[in-house]
Design an enzyme around this catalytic site. Structure first.
Site, PDB file in Angstrom:
ATOM      1  N   SER A 194       4.319   2.337   8.008  1.00 45.66           N
ATOM      2  CA  SER A 194       4.009   1.244   7.093  1.00 45.66           C
ATOM      3  C   SER A 194       5.225   0.838   6.299  1.00 45.66           C
ATOM      4  CB  SER A 194       2.909   1.673   6.124  1.00 45.66           C
ATOM      5  OG  SER A 194       1.692   1.684   6.795  1.00 45.66           O
TER       6      SER A 194
ATOM      7  N   ASP B 299       0.035  -7.512   1.244  1.00 44.84           N
ATOM      8  CA  ASP B 299       0.477  -6.134   1.457  1.00 44.84           C
ATOM      9  C   ASP B 299       2.006  -6.009   1.560  1.00 44.84           C
ATOM     10  OD1 ASP B 299       0.374  -3.428   1.731  1.00 44.84           O
ATOM     11  OD2 ASP B 299      -0.695  -3.402   3.654  1.00 44.84           O
TER      12      ASP B 299
ATOM     13  N   HIS C 292       0.824  -1.227   0.000  1.00 48.27           N
ATOM     14  CA  HIS C 292       0.000   0.000   0.000  1.00 48.27           C
ATOM     15  C   HIS C 292       0.853   1.270   0.000  1.00 48.27           C
ATOM     16  CE1 HIS C 292       0.199  -0.185   4.531  1.00 48.27           C
ATOM     17  NE2 HIS C 292       0.236   1.129   4.380  1.00 48.27           N
TER      18      HIS C 292
END
Lengths: 474, 540
Positions: free
Chosen positions: A169, A90, A59
């Site tokens: 992230s 992911d 992402h």
């Protein structure tokens, strides 16, 4: 679990290998599929792994137009490109063209699934400052979690109370100098709950891409339910113990349907005995049995010990990445397919398209679309279309000025041809020789007609008026 | 499938210029900085107001008009107490009361709306907004028409009341007032004409004519009459913001007359779906001759016992002698353009044949369309179950209920959005001969018997012990015949649980244990065992 202190101690501090990633991205407009949103600048983290690669979250780099990466305390930005991306888990791998980027950087090594209650430290570049940030926490829980990036896949995930914020992230979660996770999501509304992707998922991804292509986590296509009611166990001739969960139904996957049956009881998946609640014991954690299938790679077979017809039997179940629910999850990479004709915008029905309706996309008003995308394939497989098509919008022009049905309508047939995918729309329209095109919709057979000669004359005018570069993207 | 059957529902307006609303008087306000002076001024004004009120007894609230109209003798106040059910616990009930207005008719009858008169336990009637409450008896009620007739046998009630006439034909729209009893006084509010529409109401899926008015009043919509001078215009049935929907006298009168004559058979409706024919390319495709006009039939429900006279792609050109325009409107002689749905209720009843001129594949045909009777039970998921306690059946802690909209409405005013999508979606599906209705496993009351199934809920039952289930009676019968000592319950195909198995021998004991533990008096309520006490449409 074996650690390698000798190797670890020889290395530099992990933060040297933690990378700041800036991604400039553009997402498509799913209801005006030739268009893209304004450029968005996103920030995330990553880390260097073996083979001069950077690992991060999918992402962080989705819909990328340009990716810039920065080393620890080095002002220079380097250009990076996506080498592999895995939206289901992911994760992504980036390459940097400029070899100098990796000079002096030690790749981080992966550890094992951390124990619950053990301490981990996250490294990354979260919002709130420019410098690297560290947060410490304990492993709170190991479980199967929904991976929200794609939205319709659940894989092993680890919950921690170490703060994981936007920008973290893709950053590594470290224990004893080894990467034991990739930080990736949080739960709004729950305090001190961050999630990271654990080594079993990361290793599965790395093994998958060894052949140069990413296939994805396989799905068994089995709806496994607990089997705890003593009467049901008696009915199936099973002892009243805690072993074995029941196959309630099967997804429309032919290879699974050939091997499995409803009311099979799965006693063991690979090396893992299955509890009556449908869970297995995985490295000291009780997690849902689906986990055991996720250890296999796309196309591999999984050995199952079953209870069928009141006796034990063993079968081999080949498992594959499942494409059947692709449009029910968030899609990335390929912009939406479309076809514009006479101002009518045809595009595949997808979750991404539904989200353009706003927060209340699941309203009663859109019930047919919601049913088509999430339910029909379970309930009415014979009538299920491989790619349901919607009339997303009608670009106003004199040829369609009197349309009553002009948007958000599910297309049933065009000129008598059932529409199963976008190519059917084009074929139905381009092969028609009658004076009108007849477009039929679901529900209630509502329909509209379009004058063929007028529509053909209007084609270039409409594209020009609305700034559409091409009438189709296939 | 539920009609109101055209695409893109819309209202048809009978246009009239709206009168400009009078400006409200500017309230006197004390000026800043003049506190002590204005306090005196306000005290004096207050005293003056009290004096004025004392001098004019019987004056209604400020802003309302009052006059000795004679309506005091023709409008009664009613108080209806009814049972209110909680469909998430169908064995419980509460009481609720509602004040309504009634109109005195000839023949010792009171006319009111049917809203909130269902599931009633007591109807009381009061004259002149005060004094003794008389016990009323509902002698006729029609939920589709939203009308009810109440009477009372109590001595003296009718002595000083004056019946009102429900007039025929077009209603005037000037000088309208909405009237009700409030705190012992007759309250009258000026109302402005807005439009005539054809729409469904809260009670029924049948579209019919409604008059929309606006008035500065709160909390009406409960049968309060609207007058134009001394002529009854209609009864208010709905109120949102300033908008009040009124059931016009011209709709009510034919029903009352037919009821007296014994010829009223309940309302019918058009059960087909249609769309407006504004797209000329569509009419050309359907080979319509002449000017663009008509409404295009797109879906006709199948009936096992008869061939429908209409077919998809028929163009409705005339209904009951009225030309249908390309919007799907006809020109009503009294009200201007109205949606064609109104022709199913305009002085017509269920079973009546409606002449239609249609164009089919370029040829004009005359047909007779017989109006099907509006009945809730013909939908796969009925809209309503008036005058019936919720049905349920508890077996071993499994709670089974018919799937209907009253159940879904337990999710609150926003139930269409908040109720579980998959069970709500059955509203979009049509009944079949094999599946005329649906039974839901709504919840599980935990017990050792149903161990392992505690979280099962909102699943539609497909079959039990091999028997197809459409109603609780089927389920009841299926549970009588367990094969090999087990009950096998199977659910409709979905992404949820498909099957569960429980012991047959232990069922009865488990059911008794559950009833006792959860304080439930009976393991079932089936309407077939205690049919609703109804005064149905069609019986005078």
């Amino acid at each position: 679990m074996t650690l390698h202190p000798a190797t670890a101690s020889a290395k530099t501090e992990p933060e040297q290998s933690v990378i700041h990633i800036m991604c400039f991205s553009q997402e498509p407009d799913w209801d005006a599929p030739w268009r893209f949103s304004a450029v968005r600048r996103g920030s995330g983290s990553g880390f260097v792994i073996q083979g001069k690669r950077i690992m991060t979250n999918a992402h962080v780099v989705s819909w990328d137009r340009q990716i810039l990466v920065q080393r620890y305390q080095d002002p220079r930005p380097y250009l990076a490109t996506v080498e592999f991306v895995a939206h289901d888990c992911d994760l992504a791998i980036l390459k940097v063209q400029d070899e100098r980027f990796f000079e002096g950087l030690e790749p981080l090594e992966f550890g094992e699934l951390p124990k619950v209650r053990s301490t981990v430290v996250t490294y990354g570049y979260p919002a709130g400052g420019q410098q690297i940030s560290y947060t410490r926490g304990v492993v709170s829980r190991v479980d199967i979690n929904n991976y929200v990036h794609q939205g319709n896949r659940s894989l092993l995930g680890v919950q921690t109370d170490a703060a994981i914020n936007p920008g973290n992230s893709g950053g590594p979660v470290i224990q004893d100098d080894h990467v034991v996770g990739v930080a990736f999501q949080g739960t709004p509304g729950l305090e001190n709950t961050g999630f990271f992707i654990p080594p079993p998922v990361i290793r599965h991804f790395l093994k998958d891409i060894e052949d140069g292509a990413y296939e994805g986590f396989p799905q068994a296509g089995i709806r496994l339910v607990p089997l705890q009611n003593p009467a049901y166990r008696r009915f199936l001739g099973l002892p009243d113990n805690d072993l074995g969960a029941r196959v309630d139904s099967l997804v429309e996957i032919p290879s699974t349907q050939a091997v499995m049956r409803p009311d099979d009881v799965i006693l063991q998946i690979g090396p893992y005995p299955v509890g009556s609640d449908g869970t297995i014991l995985f490295e000291g954690n009780r997690v849902f049995g689906a986990m055991a299938f996720q250890e296999a790679q796309h196309g591999e077979e999984v050995k199952l010990k079953l209870w069928r017809d009141k006796q034990e039997t063993t079968v081999s179940l080949p498992v594959y990445y499942y494409e059947g629910d692709r449009t029910a999850g968030n899609q990335y990479g390929s912009p939406p397919r479309y076809f514009v004709y006479g101002g009518l915008v045809f595009t595949p029905l997808s979750m991404d398209y539904l989200k353009t309706f706003g927060r209340n996309w699941a309203d009663a008003a859109n019930a047919e679309l919601v049913y088509e995308i999430f339910y029909r394939r379970h309930e009415d497989p014979e009538q299920t279309r491989s790619e349901p098509i919607v009339l997303a919008d009608t670009l106003a022009d004199e040829v369609n000025a009197n349309f009553i049905i002009h948007r958000r309508a599910l297309v049933d047939k065009i000129n008598g041809i059932r529409i199963d995918k976008l190519e059917d729309v084009i074929r139905a329209i381009e092969s028609n020789t009658a004076a009108q095109h007849v477009i039929e919709f679901i529900p209630h057979n509502g329909f509209e007609c379009l004058d063929r000669a007028d529509a053909e004359q209007a084609a270039s005018r409409i594209l020009e008026t609305y700034g559409i570069p091409k009438d189709r993207r296939l | 499938m539920k009609p109101f059957s055209h695409w893109a529902a819309r209202t048809t307006t009978h246009c009239q210029a709206l009168a400009t609303a009078p400006m409200p008087p500017t309230p006197d306000r004390p000026q800043p900085g003049s506190g002590s002076v204005s306090l005196h001024a306000w005290a004096a004004r207050l005293l003056a107001m009290i004096t004025l009120t004392l001098l004019l007894p019987g004056r209604a609230m400020q802003g309302a008009e009052s006059r000795p109209s004679g309506w005091e003798d023709s409008i009664v106040e009613m108080d209806v107490t009814r049972k209110q059910y909680d469909y998430t616990q169908p064995w419980t009930r509460r009481m609720q009361s509602r004040r309504k207005a009634g109109l005195v008719l000839e023949g010792h009858e009171i006319l009111t709306t049917a809203d909130q008169v269902y599931d009633r336990t007591l109807v009381r009637i009061q004259k002149r907004g005060r004094g003794k409450w008389y016990i009323g008896d509902v002698t006729w009620i029609d939920y589709h028409a939203n009308l009810a007739i109440v009477t009372t046998e109590e001595p003296g009630f009718w002595d000083d009341l004056k019946p009102i006439v429900v007039p025929e034909g077009r209603s005037p729209s000037e000088s309208m007032q909405i009237v009700r009893w409030r705190e012992g006084k007759l309250e009258m509010r000026k109302a402005e004409f807005s439009q005539y529409t054809v729409d469904t109401g809260d009670l029924s899926f049948v579209p019919r004519i409604l008059l929309e008015i606006s008035a500065e009043i709160q909390g009406v919509g409960w049968g309060e009459p609207v007058f134009s001078n001394d002529t009854l215009i209609g009864l208010s049935v709905q109120h949102t913001g300033n908008k009040i929907s009124v059931l016009p006298a011209s709709f009510i009168r034919p029903i009352l007359s037919a009821r007296k004559l014994g010829t009223y058979r309940g309302l019918g409706f058009f059960d087909f779906f249609w769309q407006a024919a504004v797209n000329p390319a569509s009419l050309e495709h359907l080979k319509l001759k002449g000017e663009p006009r008509g409404a295009i039939v797109i879906e006709v429900p199948s009936h096992p016992d008869q061939t429908p006279v209409l077919q998809p792609l028929d163009i409705l050109l005339k209904i009951d002698g009225f030309d249908i325009d390309m919007q799907g409107d006809y020109q009503d002689p009294d009200y201007g353009p109205l949606l064609l749905e109104n022709l199913a209720t305009r002085g017509k009843w269920a079973g009546d044949a409606v002449p239609m001129t249609i164009s089919r594949e370029g040829r004009e045909l005359e047909i007779l369309y017989r109006l099907p009777k509006a009945e809730f039970s013909t939908s796969l998921v009925p809209d309503a179950t008036y005058d019936q306690a919720p049905e349920y059946l508890i077996a071993g802690g499994f709670v089974f209920q018919p799937l209907n909209d009253p159940y879904l409405k337990a999710w609150g005013p926003d139930w269409k959005r908040r109720s579980p999508f998959r069970i709500y979606y059955f509203n979009n599906q049509a009944p079949t001969p094999e599946q005329p209705a649906l039974v839901l496993l709504s919840q599980v009351l935990p017990d050792v018997y149903n161990l392992g199934y505690q979280d099962v809920k909102y699943l539609v039952v497909k079959q039990v012990n091999g028997r197809r289930i459409a109603r609780l009676e089927d389920l009841h019968a299926a549970l009588e015949n367990p094969p090999d000592g087990f009950h096998i319950i199977e659910f409709m195909e979905s992404d949820s649980l498909r099957r569960l198995v429980v012991s047959a021998a232990d069922l009865e004991a488990a059911t008794q244990r559950v009833l006792q533990r959860y304080g439930i008096a009976s393991d079932h309520h089936l309407s077939s065992e205690s049919p609703a006490e109804t005064v149905t449409a069609g019986k005078p």
